[in-house]
Enzyme design. Structure first.
Site, PDB file in Angstrom:
ATOM      1  N   ASP A  56       0.902  -1.142   0.000  1.00 13.39           N
ATOM      2  CA  ASP A  56       0.000   0.000   0.000  1.00 13.39           C
ATOM      3  C   ASP A  56       0.939   1.189   0.000  1.00 13.39           C
ATOM      4  O   ASP A  56       1.524   1.516   1.034  1.00 13.39           O
ATOM      5  CB  ASP A  56      -0.901   0.009   1.240  1.00 13.39           C
ATOM      6  CG  ASP A  56      -1.953   1.094   1.138  1.00 13.39           C
ATOM      7  OD1 ASP A  56      -1.597   2.208   0.719  1.00 13.39           O
ATOM      8  OD2 ASP A  56      -3.123   0.830   1.441  1.00 13.39           O
ATOM      9  N   HIS A  57       1.155   1.793  -1.163  1.00  7.79           N
ATOM     10  CA  HIS A  57       2.271   2.729  -1.259  1.00  7.79           C
ATOM     11  C   HIS A  57       2.099   3.950  -0.355  1.00  7.79           C
ATOM     12  O   HIS A  57       3.057   4.641  -0.061  1.00  7.79           O
ATOM     13  CB  HIS A  57       2.564   3.123  -2.718  1.00  7.79           C
ATOM     14  CG  HIS A  57       1.563   4.048  -3.305  1.00  7.79           C
ATOM     15  ND1 HIS A  57       0.449   3.624  -3.974  1.00  7.79           N
ATOM     16  CD2 HIS A  57       1.503   5.393  -3.316  1.00  7.79           C
ATOM     17  CE1 HIS A  57      -0.244   4.667  -4.371  1.00  7.79           C
ATOM     18  NE2 HIS A  57       0.365   5.757  -3.992  1.00  7.79           N
TER      19      HIS A  57
ATOM     20  N   LYS B 168       5.033   6.419   2.398  1.00 11.13           N
ATOM     21  CA  LYS B 168       5.293   7.870   2.388  1.00 11.13           C
ATOM     22  C   LYS B 168       5.834   8.304   3.745  1.00 11.13           C
ATOM     23  O   LYS B 168       5.265   7.968   4.788  1.00 11.13           O
ATOM     24  CB  LYS B 168       3.992   8.636   2.095  1.00 11.13           C
ATOM     25  CG  LYS B 168       3.500   8.471   0.661  1.00 11.13           C
ATOM     26  CD  LYS B 168       2.194   9.231   0.485  1.00 11.13           C
ATOM     27  CE  LYS B 168       1.555   8.941  -0.857  1.00 11.13           C
ATOM     28  NZ  LYS B 168       2.228   9.552  -1.988  1.00 11.13           N
TER      29      LYS B 168
ATOM     30  N   GLU C 166      -7.710  14.588  -5.837  1.00 12.84           N
ATOM     31  CA  GLU C 166      -6.887  14.689  -7.040  1.00 12.84           C
ATOM     32  C   GLU C 166      -7.514  15.719  -7.950  1.00 12.84           C
ATOM     33  O   GLU C 166      -8.738  15.777  -8.042  1.00 12.84           O
ATOM     34  CB  GLU C 166      -6.865  13.346  -7.785  1.00 12.84           C
ATOM     35  CG  GLU C 166      -6.046  12.284  -7.102  1.00 12.84           C
ATOM     36  CD  GLU C 166      -6.213  10.948  -7.799  1.00 12.84           C
ATOM     37  OE1 GLU C 166      -5.839  10.865  -8.978  1.00 12.84           O
ATOM     38  OE2 GLU C 166      -6.731  10.022  -7.172  1.00 12.84           O
TER      39      GLU C 166
ATOM     40  N   ASP D 211     -10.635   1.903  -5.202  1.00 11.92           N
ATOM     41  CA  ASP D 211      -9.302   2.322  -5.644  1.00 11.92           C
ATOM     42  C   ASP D 211      -8.547   3.097  -4.562  1.00 11.92           C
ATOM     43  O   ASP D 211      -7.333   3.003  -4.475  1.00 11.92           O
ATOM     44  CB  ASP D 211      -9.461   3.215  -6.895  1.00 11.92           C
ATOM     45  CG  ASP D 211      -8.138   3.431  -7.610  1.00 11.92           C
ATOM     46  OD1 ASP D 211      -7.427   2.439  -7.826  1.00 11.92           O
ATOM     47  OD2 ASP D 211      -7.823   4.582  -7.948  1.00 11.92           O
TER      48      ASP D 211
ATOM     49  N   HIS E 281      -5.843   2.917   0.876  1.00  9.45           N
ATOM     50  CA  HIS E 281      -5.025   4.032   1.371  1.00  9.45           C
ATOM     51  C   HIS E 281      -5.691   4.800   2.515  1.00  9.45           C
ATOM     52  O   HIS E 281      -5.079   5.073   3.534  1.00  9.45           O
ATOM     53  CB  HIS E 281      -4.733   5.022   0.244  1.00  9.45           C
ATOM     54  CG  HIS E 281      -4.169   4.379  -0.992  1.00  9.45           C
ATOM     55  ND1 HIS E 281      -3.217   3.395  -0.938  1.00  9.45           N
ATOM     56  CD2 HIS E 281      -4.421   4.574  -2.305  1.00  9.45           C
ATOM     57  CE1 HIS E 281      -2.902   3.024  -2.169  1.00  9.45           C
ATOM     58  NE2 HIS E 281      -3.632   3.722  -3.014  1.00  9.45           N
TER      59      HIS E 281
ATOM     60  N   LYS F 127     -11.769  12.530  -7.732  1.00  5.99           N
ATOM     61  CA  LYS F 127     -11.017  13.042  -8.875  1.00  5.99           C
ATOM     62  C   LYS F 127     -11.673  14.328  -9.364  1.00  5.99           C
ATOM     63  O   LYS F 127     -12.852  14.549  -9.131  1.00  5.99           O
ATOM     64  CB  LYS F 127     -11.033  12.000 -10.002  1.00  5.99           C
ATOM     65  CG  LYS F 127     -10.201  10.760  -9.660  1.00  5.99           C
ATOM     66  CD  LYS F 127     -10.002   9.900 -10.880  1.00  5.99           C
ATOM     67  CE  LYS F 127      -9.196   8.662 -10.563  1.00  5.99           C
ATOM     68  NZ  LYS F 127      -7.783   8.953 -10.262  1.00  5.99           N
TER      69      LYS F 127
END
Ligand SMILES: NC(=O)c1ccc[n+]([C@@H]2O[C@H](COP(=O)([O-])OP(=O)(O)OC[C@H]3O[C@@H](n4cnc5c(N)ncnc54)[C@H](OP(=O)(O)O)[C@@H]3O)[C@@H](O)[C@H]2O)c1
Length: 497
Positions: free
Chosen positions: A173-174, A178, A212, A231, A236, A336
């Protein structure tokens, strides 16, 4: 820091976007920082035919600057879906090991379509490449999405656990890679001033935004099967909730931290029945003009069906039913084509119990803003006396910017995560039980949306903060979302795009 032992990193999907854009640049940085082991190689796998040298050329054309990591890249063409192709892979690995004097430690990185996440480990296990019996380690990194609902996530977990032990599985889970996300733990647990207030007695509500400004771009076909809930929120944003809400772990270790995150996920109150409409707002962007530029609506994007009901925005009000958080709402939203690209956590403290001083604005003054990106930092908002006669209160900001802490740049998430996996540290990877618990929370919402067409999908013009309905979901006349700007300290409805 643990030693990074010699190994070969095998990347499935090596001709793809993720490898080019994220993985190889992260490896190049690790190489520059001398953090890669002495005896090390990357073996790229894909159906596209490359030689070692044409693969290096292809990768090199995507790197900003020439890197020594290029000499460590090798390529092997095969179809990962075909079991008969695996003995060839085994032979190639044996050759590389001999030639470069590398121990039989392997990381297998699955950067392929998710439909291959089951078949690759099974085929590797069939030829003994996942066995740790010989004293060497074998690890498998799996990209998101990890399942598309609770059933598929369970199925994938059990398929992986037939071939691997949990300690061999690294679910990316990028967000957890961070720096600023990890700083949530340090802020909470290395300071005595926050933790005593970090509970239902002092916190009114918590807000998490990940917005975003871009639309789906060329990924419409993929995104339409996913949507904002799957998503972004299921993985996240819930991971961020986990870090904000968890109890202090007894030690900083992978299991201790992940046990506490799991308990948070297990305490989420299920949203079902009529609460779905009240506590979950979904939206889809519609065309509009933003600063003179015409922006297409979601349904007009390439690869998106004209009647699509996929959400590009979701806001959820969730409760964590435990002693620390009983009754404190967590409002989380992502979308988005919102005005800015921002991820931040806002902790809203209770107002004073009695108003002594006349002031402008609301009593909703004390907020701690933890900015994940951009303009990474922390901001505390509080009231100060306005200069002059009387006792008028004005709002003041005390901020700390991450970039002021040191000259060194903030490392990319993939750089940290790859290094951790090389060192056998899975703290910043999602554990199987937590992934399933997160899906268990999200699943009733997905099912209700699928089965009940009467649940509204609100249109919102590009460049706005999502459906108006979402604005009013935060209860209490004095409260609303923070409308974050690019700069941490600025806020307001009309930030620059
Ligand atoms: N790109 C990102 O920023 C990003 C971010 C987060 C997660 N992910 C995840 O990472 C994975 C890879 O993403 P990506 O963007 O790199 O995708 P991509 O550009 O489509 O690359 C996927 C690679 O998988 C290979 N592949 C092997 N067997 C395949 C098959 N049966 N069908 C299709 N392709 C096959 C393809 O190479 P050959 O044709 O040469 O075999 C292709 O290069 C996906 O699961 C994605 O969800 C990507």
């Amino acid at each position: 820091m643990n030693r990074t032992s010699d190994h070969i990193l095998v990347i499935f999907g090596a001709s793809g976007d993720l490898t080019r854009r994220k993985l190889i640049p992260a490896l190049a940085e690790l190489k520059k920082l001398k953090l890669l082991p002495n005896n090390f190689a990357v073996l790229g796998i894909g159906r596209t035919v490359y030689s070692d040298s044409s693969y290096r050329d292809m990768i090199s054309s995507h790197l900003e600057e020439r890197s020594d990591v290029l000499e460590m890249l090798y390529y092997h063409a095969m179809d990962p879906e075909k079991s008969e192709d695996y003995p060839g892979l085994q032979k190639r690995l044996e050759e590389l090991k001999g030639q470069l004097k590398i121990d039989a430690n392997y990381i297998f990185y699955l950067a392929t379509p998710p439909s291959l996440y089951g078949v690759i480990p099974t085929s590797l296990a069939d030829i003994g490449l996942l066995s740790e019996d010989n004293g060497f380690w074998k690890r498998v990194i799996i990209e998101k999405p990890f399942g598309t609902d609770i059933d598929s996530a369970r199925e994938l977990n059990s398929s992986l656990l037939m071939q691997l032990k949990e300690h061999q599985i690294y679910r990316i889970d990028h967000y957890l890679g961070k720096e600023t996300v990890q700083n949530v733990l340090v802020t909470r647990f290395s300071n005595g001033i926050f933790e005593p207030l970090w509970n239902r007695n002092f916190i009114h509500h918590v807000e998490i935004t990940s917005s975003e400004s871009l639309g789906v771009g060329t990924r419409g076909g993929y995104y339409d099967h996913s949507g904002a809930l799957r998503d972004m929120l299921q993985n996240h944003l819930l991971q961020l909730v986990g870090l904000v809400a968890m109890e202090p772990p007894t030690v900083i270790s992978s299991d201790a931290i992940r046990n506490e995150v799991l308990k948070v996920f297990q305490s989420f109150r299920t949203i079902e029945g009529e609460d779905i409409e009240r506590h979950v707002i979904r939206g889809q962007y519609i065309s509009s003009h933003v600063r003179g530029e015409s922006m297409a609506g979601y349904r007009d994007e390439k690869g998106v069906p004209g009647e699509s009901r996929t959400e590009t925005f979701v806001a959820v009000k969730l409760f964590i039913d435990n002693w620390r958080w009983g009754g404190v709402p967590f409002y989380i939203r992502t979308g988005k084509r919102l005005p800015n690209r921002v991820t931040e956590i806002v902790v809203h403290f209770n107002p004073t119990p009695h108003t002594l001083f006349a002031s402008e604005g609301t009593g909703n003054r004390n907020q701690l803003v933890i900015r994940i990106q951009p303009d990474e930092g922390i901001l505390l908002k509080f009231g100060m006396k306005e200069q002059g006669a009387g006792f008028k209160v004005q709002e003041a900001n005390m901020d700390f910017l991450y970039k002021d802490l040191s000259d060194s740049y903030i490392p990319e998430a993939y750089q940290r995560l790859l290094l951790d996996c090389m060192q056998g540290d899975s703290t910043l990877y999602a554990r199987g039980d937590a992934v399933e618990a997160a899906w268990r929370f999200v699943d009733p919402i997905l099912k209700a949306w699928q089965n009940d067409p009467a649940i509204p999908l609100h249109g919102y013009p590009c460049g706005t903060w999502g459906p108006e309905m979402a604005d009013s979901m935060i209860e209490g006349a004095e409260y609303t979302w923070r409308y974050p700007c690019k700069n941490l300290a600025d806020d307001g409805l009309y930030c620059e795009l």
